[in-house]
Scaffold this active site. Structure first.
Site, PDB file in Angstrom:
ATOM      1  N   LYS A   1       7.562 -18.952  -9.763  1.00  0.00           N
ATOM      2  CA  LYS A   1       7.782 -18.170 -10.992  1.00  0.00           C
ATOM      3  C   LYS A   1       6.493 -17.467 -11.392  1.00  0.00           C
ATOM      4  O   LYS A   1       5.404 -18.040 -11.251  1.00  0.00           O
ATOM      5  CB  LYS A   1       8.270 -19.110 -12.107  1.00  0.00           C
TER       6      LYS A   1
ATOM      7  N   SER B   1      14.893 -18.656 -18.587  1.00  0.00           N
ATOM      8  CA  SER B   1      13.994 -17.597 -18.199  1.00  0.00           C
ATOM      9  C   SER B   1      13.641 -17.584 -16.717  1.00  0.00           C
ATOM     10  O   SER B   1      13.226 -16.557 -16.201  1.00  0.00           O
ATOM     11  CB  SER B   1      12.700 -17.723 -18.998  1.00  0.00           C
TER      12      SER B   1
ATOM     13  N   SER C   1      15.155 -23.456 -19.425  1.00  0.00           N
ATOM     14  CA  SER C   1      14.857 -22.309 -18.571  1.00  0.00           C
ATOM     15  C   SER C   1      14.959 -22.552 -17.069  1.00  0.00           C
ATOM     16  O   SER C   1      14.867 -21.601 -16.290  1.00  0.00           O
ATOM     17  CB  SER C   1      13.473 -21.748 -18.898  1.00  0.00           C
TER      18      SER C   1
END
Ligand SMILES: [Mg+2]
Ligand SMILES: [Zn+2]
Lengths: 94, 477, 482
Positions: free
Chosen positions: C79, C154, C178
């Site tokens: 990420k 997210s 997330s």
């Protein structure tokens, strides 16, 4: 409810800026969110300790190890302007 | 003026002399090339996290114990938010609700006796970087200092005059030096002071609003700023008006304070628990360990000097007024084995010299050992007092040893009565008029004759012996 | 053979058996990225050349018989809020559009040490704020299961990268769901470990008391493998636990028999409109546990009702300070024009941050400001204590809690985002886990309207072993029953 002036003031503290239109819409959304958040006022928290970290373990101190000092080139690599090894901004004395 | 009372509270930032910075492993040192002593943590790079330095906490606890504070049971840190170019994260890791040390006091000596100045708190926090404003309209930023550990000492408004403030700061500085947790050099910024001041009209029971004077960088400035503000506040009261709650800056050139910002514009620091640092328990044993390891403090040392060296209170307090001086004195006393002699020399000759040259003891060209060597000559009567004073002056100027100077210039005192007798005879012969004058009761003539003897012996004559012999010889004549 | 279809642990075995080289594996994943990325946009930055170089090195190690790490040449997607030295790390924000970190996050060091190959940086909601990956400065990510649907967020890019076979494993971060929510939306497995199990050093915080790095994989064993590589105490993260270690688990011996499962009654009161179909699938999963010998009981966690508000106040308060360091001075976007210091800050931040980010900074600033702090931020910290106490009590008697991961189905682009309060409600089941610092996993439990839905299993702090036991037991039984 929250006023537009209050929202403006918070923006000033947070160092953000909103256009008049945005401010209007924002104030509306903000009020909605605040109504929602105020739900917690119902909870009786008398005598309850605030949660200072979820861990039940005792914290620890830093281990003494070799310094992780960066080369100055690396330090200044991501800035917009630098000079003589310093970060540089336009003079902003108050 | 009688009915006005000035209230002063001080906030003092002291940089701690730890080996490393507060939250990273960068060295805690002064004077490196700009931005060469920084890492992701103290630069506040995205993702970097702080971990607490143990030594910093130890030093802060030590200060707390020295100032009689109560030590908090847990280290809980907070974020103090504000934006400023020298602050890397937009917040300073500091303490709000749970200062490491609470309460406490420091005693200052006033003419009317000792006075306790109470402390509000001592908390720990990190230092910021430095800004340099250049002439061509730019500001340059160096973050080497960013993350250096600080303690912030906050007093209650117990200080009532600029003189009390000065005495307090000197005592504080001295105590911290004794502890060895900071070098407290104002010129290098390792001790910085803010003043909070207001004035009460005691008769009418009204008080002015507090003004805060930021970043005073010498004790002199603190004194002058307080005096300036005191006047300004009293004038306001006398005009029937009031001062505003505001932050001001002291201008060293004019001796005046200038408005920086009104307090209502002051930033709201939005203190928040620093969740990156899991609270650390401070165990009683640890505090005891720190207490045991603590060096002797000025007041303790003063009492010991009075007891062990039979010094009076005045002398003892002078000799403990700085850590260096007290160590110097003790070492000297050990070497010459005469506490009184050592005290006299340190308090007169050494201190005078420091005052004349506005120097610190460490800047003086003199070790206790070197001075002890000289005092040995004095003690054994090989050099007289006046000569010894001259030798000391020369030692300080040239760095040469007492022995070298005395040997080279042949300054050993003349105790030999035969030699003295010869000189005195010559002086009597050459100064018959003065001899007559003395006989006729003019005591001053004796001084003149002694001067002649000293001149002829280049000051080396044992003054007591020579004086006695001179009088004997004149009387026998 | 398309190797990218396989589970990571299967690929690992093939690499170790020398059936295929790490280089070939990496090449195949890069080809897959080439093929689908135009449409999916799971990545912000792809590091193809370095990945191939690293893969070559791993192959050499294997050839020389040098001991090899547990990630044995597997391509891992990271990420983009996790620092990778000399590889751009943007947090999906214009603010860090060009930011090149001078250091690695601890988790990245660990992946390298375990011989994982970092293949690229994945898309996300800006600074991890959002549940759809629509707030990224680098464009939306599409759900590989249905291209007109969001992948969740997210960590949407990391979930999509697994679902689209663009990486063998991936790393995400989870502050209020997330990882679990996008795992649910993309039909993969995602775990949010116990707070303190995985180092946060080098991970850009959204809300530092809630954030935790976790992983995605195609199945439970993949998630276990990935988590094993990054778990552990880190002296550079003061919130890291000295107990941080993922225990060994023999998957062959896993059984659901005797597992004590709690179902919180409050979840019924908190139901979100339109979740009926998801509920049916959930009831079926509960039956799977029951049929395999687990004991299921209803329990009460009274303070769960306030979790969303509490979460919202604490997280925004922390967001507001965590994002204060982005001022355009030392790094990040600096406004071209400014005449005063205030303008330097205001213009840089106003230009550099996106809408949702600014909204949350504002809310957090408000929650912390004078006069409001005690009734908002402080009060929320106290309720957090109450929520934690609720869980502590339940976990004395139960092994895991079951719930659905998200009460709403993965939604089309531009749909929910306009109503912030509705958007927050979608986090009803995931948020309490972060507040109490627990571990939880989302495992696919079936489909509704051809869209994947996830089952959330929650276990007590540092009880990842129980969590994996329940998750793997369920996954295997559900597959067997198909
Ligand atoms: Mg301070
Ligand atoms: Zn550092």
């Amino acid at each position: 409810m929250i006023s537009k002036e209050e929202v403006k003031n918070i923006a000033e503290i947070a160092k953000l800026k909103f256009g008049e239109d945005e401010l209007e819409a924002f104030t509306e959304k903000f009020s909605l969110v605040l109504d929602f958040v105020h739900n917690i006022n119902k909870v009786d928290t008398e005598g309850i300790e605030p949660c200072y970290g979820i861990s039940e373990e005792n914290g620890f101190f830093k281990e003494l190890e070799e310094e992780q000092t960066l080369d100055r080139e690396e330090v200044l690599k991501n800035t917009t302007e630098s000079e003589y090894g310093y970060f540089k901004i336009l003079k902003v004395v108050e | 003026m009688m009915s006005y009372k000035t209230l002063v509270g001080l906030e003092i930032h002291v940089e701690l002399m730890t080996e490393r910075k507060m939250f990273c492993n960068c060295k805690n040192e002064f004077g490196a090339m700009p931005n060469t002593n920084v890492c992701p943590v103290c630069l506040g790079l995205p993702g970097a996290l702080p971990v607490m330095d143990k030594e910093a906490v130890e030093y802060a606890i030590m200060a707390g114990l020295a100032f009689n504070c109560e030590i908090e049971k847990t280290i809980i840190m907070d974020r103090k938010s504000y934006f400023y170019p020298d602050l890397t994260k937009g917040y300073q890791i500091s303490q709000s609700d749970f200062p490491l040390c609470k309460g406490g006091f420091l005693e200052i000596d006033l003419d009317e006796g000792p006075k306790k100045i109470r402390l509000e708190r001592i908390h720990i926090e990190e230092d910021t970087g430095k800004q340099i404003h250049t002439e061509n309209g730019t500001t340059l930023l160096d973050f080497n200092r960013s993350g250096v550990p600080l303690i912030e000492i906050v007093t209650k408004p117990d200080i009532n005059s600029s003189e009390e403030a000065r005495l307090f700061l000197e005592k504080l500085k001295n105590t911290i030096k004794y502890l060895g947790v900071s070098d407290v050099k104002m010129e290098e910024g390792s001790l910085r002071c803010d003043v909070n001041i207001n004035v009460i009209d005691e008769e009418r029971n009204i008080r002015t609003n507090i003004s805060e004077i930021k970043n005073l960088n010498s004790f002199k400035s603190v004194v002058k700023a307080i005096e300036y503000e005191q006047k300004r506040h009293i004038e306001a009261l006398e005009n029937g008006s009031n001062t505003d709650k505001e932050t001001r800056r002291f201008n060293e050139l004019t001796g005046e304070t200038i408005l920086m910002r009104k307090k209502f514009q002051a930033s709201d620091y939005r203190y928040q628990f620093e969740a990156d640092l899991t609270p650390i328990e401070i165990k009683e044993e640890w505090i005891n360990e720190i207490r045991t390891a603590m060096p002797e403090l000025p007041d303790q040392k003063k009492r010991r000097f009075m007891k062990d060296y039979k010094l009076n209170e005045y002398d003892a307090s002078i000799l403990t007024q700085s850590k260096e001086l007290s160590f110097f004195y003790e070492e000297l006393t050990d070497l010459v084995n005469d506490a009184k002699l050592a005290a006299n020399w340190v308090m007169t000759d050494v201190l005078r010299r420091l005052k004349e040259e506005d120097k610190e003891l460490s800047q003086l060209n003199l070790t206790p050992k070197a001075l002890a060597e000289l005092l040995d000559y004095v003690k054994s009567g090989k050099v007289n007092n006046n000569t010894a004073k001259k030798v000391l002056r020369e030692m300080l100027e040239t760095g040469e040893s007492a022995k070298n100077i005395i040997d080279k210039q042949g300054l050993i005192q003349i105790n030999d009565e035969e030699e003295l007798s010869r000189v005195i005879d010559e002086v009597i012969k050459d100064n018959q008029q003065s001899v007559e004058d003395f006989k006729n009761g003019k005591d001053r003539a004796l001084g003149y004759l002694m001067g002649q003897i000293m001149k002829k012996t280049k000051g080396k004559a044992n003054p007591n012996t020579a004086n006695k012999m001179l009088i004997d010889k004149i009387n026998k004549n | 053979m398309d190797i990218t279809n396989l589970k990571a642990w299967e690929i690992r075995e093939k690499i170790l058996n020398k059936e295929i080289s790490s280089y070939e594996v990496t090449e195949q994943f890069l080809e897959k990225i080439d093929e689908v990325e135009d449409e999916i946009n799971a990545f912000i930055t792809i590091d193809a050349d370095r990945a191939l170089d690293e893969a070559k090195k791993v192959d050499e190690k294997i050839a020389q018989g040098i001991e090899i790490g547990i990630l044995a040449g597997l391509p891992v997607a990271v990420k983009d809020n996790i620092m990778t030295k000399n590889l751009r790390t943007t947090c999906a924000s214009k603010m860090l559009e060009k930011y090149i970190p001078p250091y690695n996050a601890t988790v990245v060091e660990k992946i390298k040490k375990e011989d994982g190959i970092i293949i690229g940086k994945t898309n996300m909601d800006e600074f991890a704020m959002g549940g759809s990956t629509e707030t990224s400065y680098f464009g939306i990510t599409r759900n590989p299961r249905n291209k007109s649907i969001v992948p969740g967020g997210s960590s949407g890019g990391s979930a999509a990268a697994i679902a689209a076979n663009e990486a063998a494993l991936s790393l995400g971060t989870d502050t209020g769901g997330s990882i679990r929510q996008p795992a649910s939306y993309c039909g993969v497995v995602g775990i949010k470990p116990t707070y303190g199990l995985v180092s946060r050093f080098g991970v850009v915080p959204m809300s530092n008391s809630l954030d935790q790095v976790g992983v995605f994989g195609k199945d439970v064993k993949d998630a276990y493998l990935a988590l094993k590589s990054i778990a552990g105490f880190d002296p550079h993260d003061a919130t890291s636990s000295k107990r941080a270690k993922l225990e060994e688990l023999n998957f062959d011996e896993v059984s659901l028999k005797g597992l004590k499962i709690a179902l919180p009654k409050e979840y019924d009161e908190l139901r979100v409109k339109g979740d009926e179909k998801i509920r049916v699938v959930f009831e079926n999963s509960i039956r799977v546990f029951e049929r395999n010998g687990a004991k299921i009981e209803y329990v009460s966690l009274p303070y769960l009702k306030y979790a969303l508000e509490t979460y919202y106040l604490i997280s925004t308060a922390e967001v507001s300070t965590n994002l204060s360091r982005f001022d355009g001075i030392r790094y990040g976007h600096r406004a071209f024009e400014y005449k005063t210091l205030d303008e330097l800050y205001i213009n840089s931040r106003t230009e550099g941050f996106g809408e949702e980010t600014k909204r949350r900074i504002m809310m957090g600033t408000y929650a912390l400001s004078q006069g409001y702090k005690d009734e908002h931020y402080k009060k929320a910290l106290k309720i957090r204590t109450l929520i934690k106490n609720d869980y502590d009590r339940i976990f004395k008697d139960y092994d895991v809690i079951l719930s659905i991961t998200s009460p709403i189905l993965p939604f089309p682009f531009d749909s929910v985002i306009n109503s912030p309060v509705d958007m927050y409600k979608a986090d009803t089941y995931t948020v309490p886990v972060n507040l109490a610092g627990l571990c939880a996993i989302s495992v696919p439990m079936g489909e509704v309207d051809s869209l994947p839905v996830g089952l959330q299993i929650t276990a007590n702090r540092f009880n990842e072993k129980t969590l994996f036991t329940a998750a793997y037991g369920y996954e295997r039984s559900a597959n067997d029953e198909l």
